[in-house]
Design an enzyme around this catalytic site. Structure first.
Site, mmCIF file in Angstrom:
data_model
loop_
_atom_site.group_PDB
_atom_site.id
_atom_site.type_symbol
_atom_site.label_atom_id
_atom_site.label_comp_id
_atom_site.label_asym_id
_atom_site.label_seq_id
_atom_site.Cartn_x
_atom_site.Cartn_y
_atom_site.Cartn_z
ATOM 1 N N GLU A 71 0.797 -1.226 0.000
ATOM 2 C CA GLU A 71 0.000 0.000 0.000
ATOM 3 C C GLU A 71 0.835 1.285 0.000
ATOM 4 O O GLU A 71 0.805 2.058 0.969
ATOM 5 C CB GLU A 71 -0.962 0.005 1.195
ATOM 6 C CG GLU A 71 -1.919 -1.171 1.212
ATOM 7 C CD GLU A 71 -3.025 -1.026 2.261
ATOM 8 O OE1 GLU A 71 -2.982 -0.078 3.075
ATOM 9 O OE2 GLU A 71 -3.951 -1.853 2.252
ATOM 10 N N GLU B 283 -5.203 -8.652 0.989
ATOM 11 C CA GLU B 283 -5.829 -8.307 2.280
ATOM 12 C C GLU B 283 -7.317 -8.100 2.087
ATOM 13 O O GLU B 283 -7.753 -7.409 1.164
ATOM 14 C CB GLU B 283 -5.273 -6.999 2.871
ATOM 15 C CG GLU B 283 -3.940 -7.127 3.530
ATOM 16 C CD GLU B 283 -3.470 -5.804 4.137
ATOM 17 O OE1 GLU B 283 -4.317 -4.998 4.575
ATOM 18 O OE2 GLU B 283 -2.250 -5.596 4.153
#
Ligand code: FCB
Length: 484
Positions: free
Chosen positions: A179, A389
């Site tokens: 991320e 995720e």
């Protein structure tokens, strides 16, 4: 992101769905969130050690000093993964364990820890999926400028070389960054994450240097890994809905602006070899992008085997009408002061999402995952995908018999696995799915207040208890059939 026709059970609560033979069922954690042992065996300080000590930055003054004590409980946690039946484990490496100051000397104890982790996984038939950077930048590198400084990409390349040589004979998948959106915009723009700076131009320089660090790291890992690992990066895509403002204007313009900053600022250079023109135009008043040097885009645009997709919820945006109070609830600690949206913070507002919500206040929208996967297939038809995720925080309670019934988390997972299965059926090349998270852990600015684990951690005794959702997921992982 494009919308698709919903099919089947409209609430996404299917069971009995069969996943493909080679589909990977895993679970994920990150070093700072679980390891603890923050001052042991030569580990240096990271920006999260520093940031979590600044009063008011993390709920309750919590830090990752002890976390789940995974560093000392490695064997127990590995056994737990095996008992659950996980096919893969996605973990991250703490750079300051490997190079305590971010450059220079290697700390052999750090290498040894991850080597033991990888061997322990392989012995138990679990694939190691290793992320080089899940936000714990060595503090001395931040002191020298952090991600807005180009030199950080030199250091990252060297770190990648070290890890490729140390574990590249055994790691199944290398992920360079987790991320980068959060590292750049929350770390340097909005300020709710370490190092807590609020400098819009620096945030965009960080975007570029993270992209560049990825490209350089893929090259370095390829050069040093002697096994046959796969290469990847994990992005947190924003699945956006647009609303017209009070003048009936701008739904698609609001989506375009946020899509450019959140999604295409990464997929553009990574997968197409260029920053989108509209991103450069939208941010022209913030930076001239002169930190992009000749040759950088070629370096960034490395072929990757799999694109990691993190997904939790959707976001709704509209153009601010300039009159009503501007809403900024983008689900990312909006109170931190700065902006996560350089060039668009005065133009776009984030609108409260309708429920139901998780304990994070994030709306539950499994259809968003299906849309995202289909949209990525449409944009990048040849790119295999992996959900790296997905999961949910809820306020769990322990029952009198010691079990942890967590029907809401189980329901969340069921609905998102249904969404993933629909994408598979529509022909998306989705290779697997990692539930966030294996363990309750240090949830960044929220400290230990938010529990994402499929395994409960008692933060007083550090005892682990598999939650009902963990049992359910274990059955799915072992049988490939979604349990009732
Ligand atoms: C993601 C992070 C992960 C965790 C989840 C809830 O943004 O990658 O570490 O905090 O959110």
């Amino acid at each position: 992101m494009t919308t698709t026709q919903r099919q089947g059970n409209p609430d996404y609560r299917d069971s009995g769905l069969v996943f493909p033979e080679d589909f990977t069922f895993g679970s994920a954690t990150a070093s700072y969130q679980v390891e603890g042992a923050a001052h042991e065996d030569g580990r240096g300080a990271s920006i999260w050690d520093t940031f979590s000590r600044i009063p008011g930055k993390v709920w309750n003054g919590d830090t990752g000093d002890v976390a789940c004590d995974h560093y000392h409980r490695l064997d127990e946690d590995l056994d737990l993964m095996q008992q659950l039946g996980l096919g893969a484990y996605r973990f991250s490496i703490a750079w300051p364990r490997i190079q305590p100051t971010g450059t220079g000397a290697i700390n052999q104890a750090g290498i040894d820890f991850y080597s033991r982790l990888v061997d322990g996984l392989l012995e138990r038939g679990i694939r190691p999926v290793a992320t080089l950077y899940h936000w714990d930048l060595p503090q001395p590198l931040e002191d020298a400028g952090g991600w807005p400084a180009r030199a950080t990409t030199d250091a990252f390349e060297r770190y990648a070389e070290i890890m490729g040589a140390a574990l590249g004979d055994r790691v199944h998948t290398w992920t360079t960054l987790n991320e980068p959106w959060c590292s750049a915009y929350l770390g340097y723009g909005q300020g709710g994450h370490a190092p807590g700076r609020s400098e819009p131009a620096a945030a965009l320089a960080a975007v570029h240097h993270l992209n560049l660090a990825h490209g350089r790291a893929v090259q370095a890992l390829r050069a040093t890994s002697t096994g046959d690992p796969q290469y990847s990066i994990t992005l947190n895509f924003h699945v956006l809905r647009g609303l017209p403002n009070s003048r009936g204007e701008g739904a698609s313009e609001a989506v375009r602006r946020i899509d450019a900053l959140a999604n295409r600022a990464f997929t553009g250079p990574l997968l197409r070899g260029a920053y989108p023109d509209d991103l450069l135009e939208d941010t022209a008043s913030v930076t001239d992008w002169s930190f992009v040097h000749e040759g950088d885009l070629e370096t960034i645009n490395q072929p990757i085997d799999v694109l990691g997709v993190n997904y939790y919820s959707t976001a709704t945006v509209r153009l601010w009408d300039g009159v009503s109070p501007r809403q900024q609830n983008d689900g990312h600690k909006a109170a931190a002061g700065g902006t996560a949206w350089p060039g668009s913070s005065e133009v776009v507002e984030f609108v409260e999402q309708p429920g139901p919500h998780t304990a994070m206040g994030w709306n539950i929208a499994p259809e968003g995952l299906e849309e995202l996967l289909l949209s990525l297939r449409e944009q990048f038809p040849d790119q295999p995908l992996m959900v790296t995720e997905n999961g949910a925080a809820f306020d769990d309670t322990v029952a009198a018999d010691g079990t942890v019934p967590d029907p809401e988390r189980l329901d969340y997972l069921r609905r998102h696995f249904t969404a993933a299965h629909r994408a598979l059926q529509a022909g998306v090349d989705l290779r697997g799915y990692f539930v966030w998270s294996l363990l309750d852990n240090f949830e960044w600015g929220y400290g230990y207040a938010k529990r994402f684990g499929i395994v409960r951690v008692d933060f007083d005794t550090l005892e682990r208890t598999v939650k009902d959702s963990g049992r359910w997921y274990g059955e799915l992982a072992r049988t490939r059939v979604m349990p009732a």
